[in-house]
Enzyme design. Structure first.
Site, PDB file in Angstrom:
ATOM      1  N   MET A  30       1.180  -1.331   0.050  1.00 53.11           N
ATOM      2  CA  MET A  30       0.152   0.065   0.059  1.00 53.11           C
ATOM      3  C   MET A  30       1.003   0.668   0.359  1.00 53.11           C
ATOM      4  O   MET A  30       0.351   2.318   0.122  1.00 53.11           O
ATOM      5  CB  MET A  30      -0.998  -0.296   1.281  1.00 53.11           C
ATOM      6  CG  MET A  30      -1.529  -1.417   1.440  1.00 53.11           C
ATOM      7  SD  MET A  30      -3.292  -0.721   1.643  1.00 53.11           S
ATOM      8  CE  MET A  30      -2.912  -0.544   3.601  1.00 53.11           C
ATOM      9  N   GLY A  31       1.892   1.034  -0.821  1.00 49.46           N
ATOM     10  CA  GLY A  31       2.739   2.180   0.018  1.00 49.46           C
ATOM     11  C   GLY A  31       4.022   2.612   0.914  1.00 49.46           C
ATOM     12  O   GLY A  31       3.299   2.174   1.768  1.00 49.46           O
ATOM     13  N   HIS A  37       9.351  -2.395   3.902  1.00 47.37           N
ATOM     14  CA  HIS A  37       8.875  -2.746   2.239  1.00 47.37           C
ATOM     15  C   HIS A  37      10.037  -3.652   1.612  1.00 47.37           C
ATOM     16  O   HIS A  37      10.122  -3.905  -0.122  1.00 47.37           O
ATOM     17  CB  HIS A  37       8.600  -1.747   1.509  1.00 47.37           C
ATOM     18  CG  HIS A  37       7.132  -0.916   2.210  1.00 47.37           C
ATOM     19  ND1 HIS A  37       6.939  -0.094   2.666  1.00 47.37           N
ATOM     20  CD2 HIS A  37       6.115  -1.977   2.388  1.00 47.37           C
ATOM     21  CE1 HIS A  37       5.680  -0.432   3.513  1.00 47.37           C
ATOM     22  NE2 HIS A  37       4.948  -0.973   3.143  1.00 47.37           N
ATOM     23  N   GLY A 147       4.991  -9.488   4.557  1.00 47.44           N
ATOM     24  CA  GLY A 147       5.814  -9.196   5.927  1.00 47.44           C
ATOM     25  C   GLY A 147       4.726 -11.027   7.047  1.00 47.44           C
ATOM     26  O   GLY A 147       3.628 -10.632   6.887  1.00 47.44           O
ATOM     27  N   ASP A 150       2.217  -8.797  10.099  1.00 48.43           N
ATOM     28  CA  ASP A 150       1.010  -8.889   9.371  1.00 48.43           C
ATOM     29  C   ASP A 150       0.494 -10.609   9.669  1.00 48.43           C
ATOM     30  O   ASP A 150       0.435 -11.128   8.415  1.00 48.43           O
ATOM     31  CB  ASP A 150       0.561  -8.555   8.135  1.00 48.43           C
ATOM     32  CG  ASP A 150       0.401  -6.453   8.188  1.00 48.43           C
ATOM     33  OD1 ASP A 150      -0.192  -5.845   9.312  1.00 48.43           O
ATOM     34  OD2 ASP A 150       1.773  -6.372   7.966  1.00 48.43           O
ATOM     35  N   SER A 186       4.404   1.534   7.669  1.00 44.01           N
ATOM     36  CA  SER A 186       3.868   3.450   7.423  1.00 44.01           C
ATOM     37  C   SER A 186       3.235   4.300   8.401  1.00 44.01           C
ATOM     38  O   SER A 186       3.262   4.914   8.401  1.00 44.01           O
ATOM     39  CB  SER A 186       3.341   3.043   6.176  1.00 44.01           C
ATOM     40  OG  SER A 186       3.902   2.146   5.177  1.00 44.01           O
TER      41      SER A 186
END
Ligand code: PAF
Length: 282
Positions: A30-31, A37, A147, A150, A186
């Site tokens: 989701m950036g 990431h 990852g 989660d 994030s």
């Protein structure tokens, strides 16, 4: 690196790569990239000839009172990072390209989604499964990388892929952490300096629980109390959403730690809801 916004164009490119004999690794994101990431991308880069990174803040996995609008975004910086990690394609669709106005099909794994994050986020994993399956179908990925922060998400995706015979291998990477142990996310940008200073207590308490298990503790209530006591003392502003000990695959709550066991938590700290987990026994 090619940038795609049209799902059909991405699918056509992936079909062409497969026709040419190239395999494909997918990193769904989701950036707002951080080192976690980057680790997923570097790892996936080594798994296949072609690397596809998707960057899509998926609206269907956010509840009505969650942070969809506030979710941090920086597409320009993210594309530079994906390119630097050797992505062949970056897929950045608009929500309307992914969901028709009358979208009506959902993928769910209710048995694994009912506990942990699913308690406070009842539609979250339905949105995750639906978008991840779409991404797997569009890319035909041979392997997809997620990852372990989660943990519940990757367990659910593994089950979905197994149950629906999706021919994609699912790999999970260990959580990337700040030097003081805080899991990278994030959403850490939501933390004030004071909250950031105490946030590593989340990990510190989970490590204490693992040490207690190594020293012979098996009682789930005592292990939970150990963690909650540390948080109360060192992170009084933190409000645990849940703190559970579950089987790492079935995610069923355990009564005692006498086999594989995962301790997982979500803690609200100011505006941030932080999740973390630790394998107490593997
Ligand atoms: O973990 C995430 O960033 C998202 O849940 C995912 C897997 C990209 C689906 O939107």
């Amino acid at each position: 690196m090619q940038i795609f916004t049209d799902p059909k164009a991405l699918a056509a490119q992936c079909r062409a790569w497969h026709a040419a004999g190239d395999d494909i690794a997918l990193v769904p994101t989701m950036g707002y990239y951080h080192a976690g990431h980057e680790d997923l991308m570097s790892y996936a880069r080594g798994l296949a000839r072609r690397l596809v990174v998707s960057l899509f803040v998926n609206p269907t996995q956010f509840g009505p009172n969650e942070d969809l609008a506030a979710y941090p975004r920086d597409a320009e910086r993210d594309s530079a990072i994906a390119a630097a990690h050797g992505a062949d394609a970056l897929f950045m669709p608009e929500p309307a390209a992914m969901y028709a106005p009358d979208h009506a099909t959902w993928v769910e794994v209710p048995e694994l989604a009912k506990g942990l994050c699913g308690i406070d986020r009842p539609i979250h994993f339905r949105g995750v499964c639906t978008v991840v399956l779409k991404l797997l179908l569009l890319t035909g990925a041979d392997v997809a990388v997620f990852g372990q922060k989660d943990w519940q998400q990757q367990a659910i995706i593994r089950r979905m892929v197994r149950d629906l015979n999706v021919p994609t291998r699912i790999e999970a990477r260990p959580t990337t952490r700040e030097a003081d142990g805080l899991a990278m996310s994030s959403r850490n940008v939501y933390l004030t300096p004071d909250e950031r200073a105490v946030a590593p207590q989340i990990r510190a308490a989970l490590l204490e629980a693992r040490e207690a298990v190594a020293a012979g503790e098996t009682d789930v209530s005592r292990l939970r109390e150990l963690v909650l006591t540390r948080w109360r003392e060192h992170m009084p502003g933190g409000k645990p959403d849940y703190l559970e000990i579950v089987h790492p695959e079935s995610l069923e709550p355990l009564q005692s730690v006498d086999g594989p066991a995962l301790m997982a938590c979500a803690v609200k700290l100011g505006k941030a809801r932080l999740i973390d987990n630790i394998l107490l026994r593997s």
